[in-house]
Design an enzyme around this catalytic site. Structure first.
Site, short mmCIF file in Angstrom:
data_model
loop_
_atom_site.label_atom_id
_atom_site.label_comp_id
_atom_site.label_asym_id
_atom_site.label_seq_id
_atom_site.Cartn_x
_atom_site.Cartn_y
_atom_site.Cartn_z
N HIS A 17 0.86 -1.19 0.00
CA HIS A 17 0.00 0.00 0.00
C HIS A 17 0.89 1.24 0.00
O HIS A 17 1.42 1.63 1.04
CB HIS A 17 -0.90 0.03 1.23
CG HIS A 17 -1.88 1.15 1.24
ND1 HIS A 17 -3.23 0.94 1.41
CD2 HIS A 17 -1.75 2.49 1.09
CE1 HIS A 17 -3.87 2.10 1.37
NE2 HIS A 17 -2.97 3.06 1.18
N LEU A 20 2.69 7.20 -4.35
CA LEU A 20 3.84 7.82 -4.99
C LEU A 20 3.53 9.18 -5.59
O LEU A 20 4.44 9.89 -6.02
CB LEU A 20 4.40 6.91 -6.09
CG LEU A 20 5.14 5.66 -5.63
CD1 LEU A 20 5.55 4.83 -6.84
CD2 LEU A 20 6.35 6.01 -4.79
N LEU A 228 -5.26 9.31 7.84
CA LEU A 228 -6.57 8.69 7.78
C LEU A 228 -6.42 7.27 7.24
O LEU A 228 -5.80 7.09 6.18
CB LEU A 228 -7.52 9.50 6.88
CG LEU A 228 -8.01 10.83 7.46
CD1 LEU A 228 -8.80 11.60 6.42
CD2 LEU A 228 -8.87 10.59 8.71
N ASP A 256 1.32 2.67 3.56
CA ASP A 256 0.45 3.84 3.34
C ASP A 256 1.26 5.12 3.40
O ASP A 256 0.75 6.18 3.80
CB ASP A 256 -0.70 3.88 4.35
CG ASP A 256 -1.80 4.87 3.97
OD1 ASP A 256 -1.89 5.22 2.78
OD2 ASP A 256 -2.56 5.29 4.86
N HIS A 260 3.20 14.66 1.50
CA HIS A 260 2.55 15.96 1.37
C HIS A 260 3.60 17.04 1.64
O HIS A 260 4.44 16.88 2.53
CB HIS A 260 1.42 16.14 2.39
CG HIS A 260 0.22 15.28 2.14
ND1 HIS A 260 -0.68 15.53 1.13
CD2 HIS A 260 -0.22 14.17 2.78
CE1 HIS A 260 -1.64 14.62 1.16
NE2 HIS A 260 -1.39 13.78 2.15
N ALA A 272 -4.01 14.82 5.43
CA ALA A 272 -3.86 13.54 6.13
C ALA A 272 -2.83 12.68 5.42
O ALA A 272 -2.88 12.52 4.20
CB ALA A 272 -5.21 12.81 6.18
#
Length: 353
Positions: A17, A20, A228, A256, A260, A272
């Site tokens: 998971h 990119l 999240l 995950d 950002h 998130a």
């Protein structure tokens, strides 16, 4: 007393998971994942989302271009592509994706659940039946963001409610459908995946293994721990750690990792996502070491995922050494910077170069 393990060599792991992104951000972050993982399931929530096999192929080509730009041979990292499920995904599109050989899952984002999920599904069993029937028929896994988005449901209860409202009816209607419950966060989720009938599995992130929701507020609001599904209570963290270190094949690694820009995280309405691609295996080793279960890391990181997806186990190895590793406070990313999870702090494990 047993001597502590100071060097750990495992079969080269996979990330089931991974975000990119695209463009300059993709160019900036892809090397961090390729340094540790042989393969990764690539999330399709771009703008616009990756909704067709043709778009997935084009995105795959951009990933290979980014690898080439970073000086990484394409054979050393394989992006496993996914499609973004919408209310309009057709059975034909599912079949084409399955026949492509490079699309390995279709991702369910309930509309509004997380970053770039505005085009997500509004009614899974009302509008996606044809696609789900085709997925069950061809063996295409459904990868679920397991939260409801009903504003009346408490943020910390969204996973448990999703199980009752979505997962149980879904499994009743499609008992042979392969389902991956992505980034599991609660003891409710652990219990469901452990005991479910049929082909059900789950990915678990390093940050949900290492931190509970107190981490969001230590010394003030800490936006780089905001993700999240959000971090949960300590009892949920403990349940996840027990599941990950259990050796049960239904649980496997999925970072995950979600890059950002620093300015959009440290913002009045912060994004998130935790950036963990840089130091993912160091974080997982820390979590497993915390409960004396380093011997279970290889199954979780390298064996369980390929078995569920029907792919071969990797041939190479990855070695971790027990040595001090200080996480950088921030990293260059496109025209900005990204702050890795726990930036500035130190870990006791480091991937050997």
């Amino acid at each position: 007393m047993q001597s502590p393990i100071n060097t750990l060599t495992i079969t080269r792991p996979d990330d089931w998971h991974l975000h990119l992104r695209d463009g300059a951000v993709l160019d900036s972050v892809v090397a961090d994942s390729a340094r540790q993982f042989a393969r990764a399931i690539i999330m399709p929530n771009l703008r616009p989302p990756v909704t067709t096999t043709e778009l997935a192929l084009a995105y795959r080509d951009r990933i290979f271009s980014a690898l080439d730009q970073a000086g990484i041979p394409a054979v050393s990292f394989t992006p496993l592509m996914t499609l973004y499920l919408t209310d309009n995904t057709s059975a034909d599109q599912v079949v084409r994706a399955s026949e492509s050989g490079f699309v390995h899952g279709i991702k369910l984002y309930p509309a509004g659940a997380t970053t770039n999920s505005d085009a997500g599904v509004t009614n899974l069993l009302g509008k996606c039946v044809a696609a789900l029937e085709a997925m069950q028929a061809v063996g295409m896994p459904l990868l679920v963001h397991g939260e409801v988005t009903d504003p009346d449901v408490d943020l910390f209860d969204r996973e448990a409610v999703f199980i009752d409202r979505i997962m149980i009816p879904l499994r009743r209607a499609f008992p042979a459908l392969k389902v991956v419950f992505e980034h599991l966060t609660t003891c409710d989720g652990v219990d469901y995946v452990r005991d479910a009938d049929g082909p059900v599995a789950a990915t678990i992130t390093a940050h949900h293994l290492l931190y509970n929701r107190n981490a969001l507020f230590q010394g003030g609001v800490r936006p780089h721990w905001y993700c999240l599904p959000v971090l949960k209570r300590e009892r949920h963290r403990q349940a996840l750690l027990t599941a990950a270190t259990s050796g049960m094949g239904r649980f496997f690694l999925g970072t995950d990792s979600a890059p950002h820009p620093k300015g959009l995280k440290e913002n009045a309405c912060g994004c998130a996502g935790c950036y963990t691609a840089l130091h993912a295996m160091e974080l997982y080793a820390t979590a497993f070491d915390s409960v004396g279960s380093l011997d279970k890391l290889e199954a979780f990181a390298s064996l369980n995922g390929p078995a569920f997806y029907g792919l071969p186990v990797n041939q190479g190895t990855l070695t971790l050494n027990r040595e001090a590793y200080r996480i950088p406070t921030e990293l260059p990313m496109a025209e900005s910077t990204v702050v890795p999870l726990a930036g500035g702090e130190s870990l006791a494990w480091k991937v050997a170069q």
